[in-house]
Each structure stands twice: as C-alpha cells, then as structure tokens.
Design a protein around this motif. Structure first.
Motif, PDB file in Angstrom:
ATOM      1  N   ALA A  75       0.816  -1.179  -0.007  1.00  0.00           N
ATOM      2  CA  ALA A  75      -0.061   0.087  -0.024  1.00  0.00           C
ATOM      3  C   ALA A  75       0.996   0.995  -0.187  1.00  0.00           C
ATOM      4  CB  ALA A  75      -1.034  -0.027   1.138  1.00  0.00           C
ATOM      5  N   GLY A 106      -0.252  -2.886   4.691  1.00  0.00           N
ATOM      6  CA  GLY A 106      -1.160  -1.680   4.856  1.00  0.00           C
ATOM      7  C   GLY A 106      -0.435  -0.512   4.780  1.00  0.00           C
ATOM      8  N   ALA A 107      -1.136   0.596   4.240  1.00  0.00           N
ATOM      9  CA  ALA A 107      -0.810   1.772   4.109  1.00  0.00           C
ATOM     10  C   ALA A 107       0.143   2.459   5.205  1.00  0.00           C
ATOM     11  CB  ALA A 107      -2.033   2.819   4.063  1.00  0.00           C
ATOM     12  N   LEU A 122      -1.527 -10.396   6.314  1.00  0.00           N
ATOM     13  CA  LEU A 122      -2.219  -9.084   6.230  1.00  0.00           C
ATOM     14  C   LEU A 122      -1.550  -8.143   7.147  1.00  0.00           C
ATOM     15  CD1 LEU A 122      -3.783  -6.872   4.871  1.00  0.00           C
ATOM     16  CD2 LEU A 122      -5.946  -7.804   5.949  1.00  0.00           C
ATOM     17  N   GLY A 124      -1.793  -4.725   9.089  1.00  0.00           N
ATOM     18  CA  GLY A 124      -2.736  -3.546   9.199  1.00  0.00           C
ATOM     19  C   GLY A 124      -1.905  -2.253   8.931  1.00  0.00           C
ATOM     20  N   ALA A 125      -2.839  -1.141   8.444  1.00  0.00           N
ATOM     21  CA  ALA A 125      -2.220   0.148   8.207  1.00  0.00           C
ATOM     22  C   ALA A 125      -1.423   0.630   9.394  1.00  0.00           C
ATOM     23  CB  ALA A 125      -3.445   0.988   7.739  1.00  0.00           C
ATOM     24  N   ILE A 138      -3.154 -11.958  10.263  1.00  0.00           N
ATOM     25  CA  ILE A 138      -3.609 -10.511  10.239  1.00  0.00           C
ATOM     26  C   ILE A 138      -2.811  -9.887  11.375  1.00  0.00           C
ATOM     27  CG2 ILE A 138      -5.485  -8.812  10.329  1.00  0.00           C
ATOM     28  CD1 ILE A 138      -7.284 -11.040   9.121  1.00  0.00           C
ATOM     29  N   MET A 140      -1.205  -6.260  13.248  1.00  0.00           N
ATOM     30  CA  MET A 140      -1.252  -4.782  13.295  1.00  0.00           C
ATOM     31  C   MET A 140      -0.460  -4.071  14.477  1.00  0.00           C
ATOM     32  SD  MET A 140      -5.246  -4.172  14.180  1.00  0.00           S
ATOM     33  CE  MET A 140      -6.121  -5.634  13.732  1.00  0.00           C
ATOM     34  N   GLY A 141      -0.102  -3.041  14.453  1.00  0.00           N
ATOM     35  CA  GLY A 141       0.141  -1.983  15.554  1.00  0.00           C
ATOM     36  C   GLY A 141       1.535  -2.034  15.578  1.00  0.00           C
TER      37      GLY A 141
HETATM   38  C1  COA Z   1      -6.125  -4.375   9.969  1.00  0.00           C
HETATM   39  C2  COA Z   1      -7.215  -4.657   9.229  1.00  0.00           C
HETATM   40  C3  COA Z   1      -7.295  -5.542   8.253  1.00  0.00           C
HETATM   41  C4  COA Z   1      -8.510  -4.747  10.097  1.00  0.00           C
HETATM   42  O1  COA Z   1      -9.548  -4.894   9.621  1.00  0.00           O
HETATM   43  P1  COA Z   1     -10.911  -5.343  10.599  1.00  0.00           P
HETATM   44  O2  COA Z   1     -10.422  -6.864  11.039  1.00  0.00           O
HETATM   45  O3  COA Z   1     -12.243  -5.249   9.810  1.00  0.00           O
HETATM   46  O4  COA Z   1     -10.869  -4.698  11.976  1.00  0.00           O
HETATM   47  P2  COA Z   1     -11.714  -3.594  12.372  1.00  0.00           P
HETATM   48  O5  COA Z   1     -11.842  -2.508  11.578  1.00  0.00           O
HETATM   49  O6  COA Z   1     -12.870  -4.277  13.040  1.00  0.00           O
HETATM   50  O7  COA Z   1     -10.947  -3.116  13.650  1.00  0.00           O
HETATM   51  C5  COA Z   1     -10.957  -4.071  14.996  1.00  0.00           C
HETATM   52  C6  COA Z   1     -10.142  -3.449  16.183  1.00  0.00           C
HETATM   53  O8  COA Z   1      -8.600  -3.361  15.652  1.00  0.00           O
HETATM   54  C7  COA Z   1      -8.291  -1.806  15.558  1.00  0.00           C
HETATM   55  N1  COA Z   1      -7.604  -1.827  14.278  1.00  0.00           N
HETATM   56  C8  COA Z   1      -7.980  -1.800  13.064  1.00  0.00           C
HETATM   57  N2  COA Z   1      -6.878  -1.656  12.173  1.00  0.00           N
HETATM   58  C9  COA Z   1      -5.934  -1.238  12.751  1.00  0.00           C
HETATM   59  C10 COA Z   1      -4.638  -1.052  12.517  1.00  0.00           C
HETATM   60  N3  COA Z   1      -4.138  -0.950  11.207  1.00  0.00           N
HETATM   61  N4  COA Z   1      -3.809  -0.743  13.610  1.00  0.00           N
HETATM   62  C11 COA Z   1      -4.065  -0.748  14.722  1.00  0.00           C
HETATM   63  N5  COA Z   1      -5.444  -1.175  15.514  1.00  0.00           N
HETATM   64  C12 COA Z   1      -6.210  -1.243  14.209  1.00  0.00           C
HETATM   65  C13 COA Z   1      -9.361  -1.114  15.490  1.00  0.00           C
HETATM   66  O9  COA Z   1      -9.398   0.107  16.208  1.00  0.00           O
HETATM   67  C14 COA Z   1     -10.424  -1.944  16.459  1.00  0.00           C
HETATM   68  O10 COA Z   1     -10.253  -1.768  17.802  1.00  0.00           O
HETATM   69  P3  COA Z   1     -11.165  -1.509  18.853  1.00  0.00           P
HETATM   70  O11 COA Z   1     -11.931  -2.950  18.855  1.00  0.00           O
HETATM   71  O12 COA Z   1     -10.593  -1.377  20.108  1.00  0.00           O
HETATM   72  O13 COA Z   1     -12.058  -0.473  18.421  1.00  0.00           O
HETATM   73  C15 COA Z   1      -7.732  -3.432   8.794  1.00  0.00           C
HETATM   74  O14 COA Z   1      -8.097  -2.113   9.657  1.00  0.00           O
HETATM   75  C16 COA Z   1      -6.520  -2.485   7.996  1.00  0.00           C
HETATM   76  O15 COA Z   1      -5.325  -1.896   8.728  1.00  0.00           O
HETATM   77  N6  COA Z   1      -6.331  -2.777   6.686  1.00  0.00           N
HETATM   78  C17 COA Z   1      -5.417  -2.236   5.684  1.00  0.00           C
HETATM   79  C18 COA Z   1      -5.802  -0.893   4.899  1.00  0.00           C
HETATM   80  C19 COA Z   1      -4.975  -0.391   3.889  1.00  0.00           C
HETATM   81  O16 COA Z   1      -3.694  -0.186   4.528  1.00  0.00           O
HETATM   82  N7  COA Z   1      -5.263  -0.649   2.819  1.00  0.00           N
HETATM   83  C20 COA Z   1      -4.415  -0.286   1.654  1.00  0.00           C
HETATM   84  C21 COA Z   1      -5.274   0.024   0.503  1.00  0.00           C
HETATM   85  S1  COA Z   1      -5.431   1.675   0.281  1.00  0.00           S
END
Ligand code: COA
Length: 157
Positions: A75, A106-107, A122, A124-125, A138, A140-141
C-alpha cells in the motif's frame, strides 16, 4: 511496460515486458516481474526482486535486500529498511527481508530489516513490523502482532 515513464530514473533494471511502470519513479538494478504495477513516486534499489502480479502503490521505498514474491500488495507510503543500526560512517550490515506470496502490507507501515512476512499475511495500516509474521496472519500495531488468521490459500474456494 509503459515506454519511457516521464520524470523517472531507470538504470540497469530488468523489467518484464508486461510490467506497468508509472511516471516519476526511481528504479536501480532491480528486477520487476510480469504484470506487476509500479506506481508513481516509488523508489527501488539495487538487487531488489519483485515477483509477478504485484501492486506497488505510490510513495513506497524498497532498499537493497528486499525480496517480494508473487501477488503481493504494498500500500501507499510503506517503508522497507535494510540496516538495523544506521549511521553515516563505518561498516553496516545488510539484513534481508522477504515478503511471501499473496501477502498485503497496509498503508504507511514500516518494515524493520531482517523479517519475513508470511504467505497470505495481512499487515494493518500504520504498523511497524519488527519480527517475522506467520503465514495467513492478520497483524497490526507497533510492534505488529498477529491478532487473527485468515483462510490459507489452499482453503480458499
Ligand atoms: C488490519 C485490518 C485488516 C483490520 O480490519 P478488521 O478486521 O475489519 O478490524 P476492525 O476495523 O473491525 O477493527 C478491529 C479493532 O482493531 C483496531 N484496528 C484496526 N486496524 C488497525 C490497525 N491498522 N492498527 C491498529 N489497530 C487497528 C480497531 O481500532 C479495532 O479496535 P477496537 O475494537 O478497540 O475498536 C484493517 O483495519 C487495516 O488496517 N487494513 C489495511 C488498510 C490499508 O492499508 N489498505 C491499503 C489499500 S489503500
């Protein structure tokens, strides 16, 4: 490949004929596979290998030592690194990084040097990856930790 991407520096790079390279890139001595898309403002150093059918979105930095397998999505604004203790003078040690097939990053993520990101994982962003990430995780963080797993490529319909 797009012929003569504008405002770009492309030196000693091996680009598959079907690779798509947008304007304003810097590619040095790297290898880019079939159908892989390199977006604008991407900077790739010597000996980087990128497989087939990848997407490298804008503003990505990929230094020497990184290998990216097939079907990987990187990303925007992802930064790879290759030197764990950087400084301006003296020797440095190259640590190699591998992204296995079908992984997505992720971005805005930062990938510390010397890690392997597993197949179909995967990230996370906004993550900072400091340790290996298992296949299908998956994660993240900062530091990135696996929070769940997705179906493996074999399980997918
Ligand atoms: C990691 C990811 C796949 C999780 O998606 P998901 O399973 O649908 O998770 P949710 O949005 O339901 O979030 C679940 C929890 O994780 C947290 N969370 C989600 N993404 C996060 C991330 N990237 N980093 C830290 N925490 C994250 C949310 O805040 C939430 O916490 P909470 O329950 O305390 O509120 C998604 O958030 C992500 O980062 N995708 C990548 C996006 C990207 O970069 N795309 C590039 C194309 S432009």
């Amino acid at each position: 490949m797009k012929k003569n991407p504008r405002y770009s520096i492309i030196r000693h790079a091996k680009l598959a004929e079907s690779a798509r390279v947008h304007d304003q890139v810097n590619l040095f001595g790297c290898k880019i596979g079939k159908n892989t898309k390199i977006d604008a403002f991407v900077y790739i150093e010597e000996d980087v290998v990128i497989g087939d059918n990848c997407k490298i979105r804008p503003f990505v930095f990929i230094p020497t030592g990184v290998t990216i397998e097939d079907y990987v999505f990187i990303a925007p604004n992802v930064t790879f690194t290759n030197d764990k203790y950087p400084r301006t003078d003296g020797n440095w040690k190259l640590l190699k990084t591998r992204v296995k097939k079908h992984a997505s990053i992720g971005a805005g993520s930062v990938i510390n040097p010397g890690v392997t990101i597993g197949e179909n994982a995967l990230i996370g962003a906004g993550s900072t990856v400091t340790r290996d990430i298992p296949d299908n995780a998956i994660a993240m963080g900062n530091p990135a930790r696996a929070v769940s797993y997705r179906r493996s490529l074999e399980e997918k319909p």
